[in-house]
Design a protein around this motif. Structure first.
Motif, mmCIF file in Angstrom:
data_model
loop_
_atom_site.group_PDB
_atom_site.id
_atom_site.type_symbol
_atom_site.label_atom_id
_atom_site.label_comp_id
_atom_site.label_asym_id
_atom_site.label_seq_id
_atom_site.Cartn_x
_atom_site.Cartn_y
_atom_site.Cartn_z
ATOM 1 N N UNK A 1 0.757 -0.910 -0.002
ATOM 2 C CA UNK A 1 0.104 0.068 -0.346
ATOM 3 C C UNK A 1 1.043 1.271 0.145
ATOM 4 N N UNK A 2 0.278 1.893 -0.672
ATOM 5 C CA UNK A 2 1.263 3.311 -0.969
ATOM 6 C C UNK A 2 0.797 4.697 0.077
ATOM 7 N N UNK A 3 1.817 4.626 1.013
ATOM 8 C CA UNK A 3 1.699 6.092 1.945
ATOM 9 C C UNK A 3 1.336 7.129 1.122
ATOM 10 N N UNK A 4 1.616 8.290 1.221
ATOM 11 C CA UNK A 4 1.663 9.868 1.617
ATOM 12 C C UNK A 4 3.585 9.940 2.256
ATOM 13 N N UNK A 5 4.774 10.717 1.788
ATOM 14 C CA UNK A 5 5.789 10.498 2.647
ATOM 15 C C UNK A 5 5.448 11.926 4.462
ATOM 16 N N UNK A 6 5.671 11.318 5.339
ATOM 17 C CA UNK A 6 5.747 11.764 6.284
ATOM 18 C C UNK A 6 6.545 12.069 6.984
ATOM 19 N N UNK A 7 6.585 13.471 7.793
ATOM 20 C CA UNK A 7 7.809 13.707 8.742
ATOM 21 C C UNK A 7 8.100 13.472 9.887
ATOM 22 N N UNK A 8 9.256 13.531 10.167
ATOM 23 C CA UNK A 8 8.996 13.046 11.993
ATOM 24 C C UNK A 8 8.515 14.106 13.135
ATOM 25 N N UNK B 1 -6.911 4.114 7.068
ATOM 26 C CA UNK B 1 -7.406 5.247 5.818
ATOM 27 C C UNK B 1 -6.586 6.726 6.286
ATOM 28 N N UNK B 2 -6.755 6.970 7.446
ATOM 29 C CA UNK B 2 -6.138 8.314 7.593
ATOM 30 C C UNK B 2 -4.820 8.401 7.260
ATOM 31 N N UNK B 3 -4.084 7.735 7.276
ATOM 32 C CA UNK B 3 -2.161 7.100 6.731
ATOM 33 C C UNK B 3 -2.416 8.118 5.474
#
Length: 257
Positions: free
Chosen positions: A26-33, A97-99
């Motif tokens: 599953x692809x998820x948008x890149x997220x910062x720390x 779903x949120x991620x």
């Protein structure tokens, strides 16, 4: 048996039914720390919370994706998603779903007792997991912390008293949450943040997060003034007709200081 002990006993039974996690497709948008975000600017960790043992149903009909987007658009530092099914009526699907819908860090809020829960959280797009000192033996806490870090996840280590804070510091935790709610009695006092902050090393290497009992902008201001870099807010946002406004107000309150 305390409420926490009851929840943990249930959790051990639940994980027996979990199947091994398959490879990530599953692809998820890149997220910062989250650590970096809170080091740069104090902020709100905004929670998706359908229900709780102490308050019962809070907002069962919520559109979690729409709610999460309201949080992100209002400038939330991260989004916390309750994934416990039995007591909080959440699910791992809520996390997924949120991620998939947001580009800010996502916390899998659950009672972690096993590596398979960490695998499930990461597979569902979580970038932070919660470890509760009161729920784990010291060696188990260290093992799960090391495992999560080895997977590239951030770890929010939750404490409630001075002894537990000492354990978190010994672990060299970077994200330390002070739960203003006593998980054994579920009593809440935001004074707990101020009390424990007196023994917190504000060394620039780690951040303090105040959790639970935040209902007004005055509560937020109190937590920030006590040394918190972040506040975790669930019920107040889930009950608010304008959760984005709540977040902006709490953030501007800090910015106006």
């Amino acid at each position: 048996m305390t409420i926490l002990e009851k929840i943990i006993a249930t959790k051990h039974e639940e994980i027996k039914t979990y199947k091994p996690v398959q490879s990530d497709t599953i692809h998820f948008p890149e997220k910062s720390k989250l650590l970096q975000r809170l080091q740069e600017k104090k902020g709100v960790i905004s929670e998706i919370k359908r229900a709780s043992p102490s308050k019962g149903d809070i907002q069962m009909e919520v559109d979690i994706v729409a709610q999460a987007k309201k949080y992100e658009e209002a400038g939330a530092a991260a989004i916390s998603v309750l994934t416990d099914e039995t007591y909080f009526k959440g699910s791992i699907d809520d996390l997924r779903e949120v991620a998939q819908a947001v580009s800010i860090p996502v916390l899998c809020k659950d009672f972690m007792v096993s590596e398979i829960q960490i695998d499930r959280a990461q597979y569902a797009g979580g970038t932070i997991i919660l470890l509760i000192v009161a729920a784990l033996e010291k060696q188990q806490l260290k093992s799960l912390n090391d495992y999560a870090l080895s997977k590239g996840l951030e770890v929010l280590v939750e404490v409630h008293d001075e002894q537990e804070l000492g354990v978190a510091l010994e672990l060299d935790a970077k994200l330390i949450g002070i739960n203003n709610r006593n998980l054994k009695t579920f009593d809440v006092s935001i004074e707990r943040t101020a009390q424990l902050a007196e023994n917190f090393p504000f060394d620039g290497q780690r951040v303090l997060i105040s959790e639970s009992g935040m209902h007004t902008k005055e509560d937020a201001k109190f937590a920030y003034a006590s040394g918190a870099s972040g506040i975790l807010v669930g019920e107040a946002l889930m009950r608010s007709e304008d959760p984005g406004g709540w977040i902006r107000q709490a953030t501007s309150e800090e910015a106006a200081k």
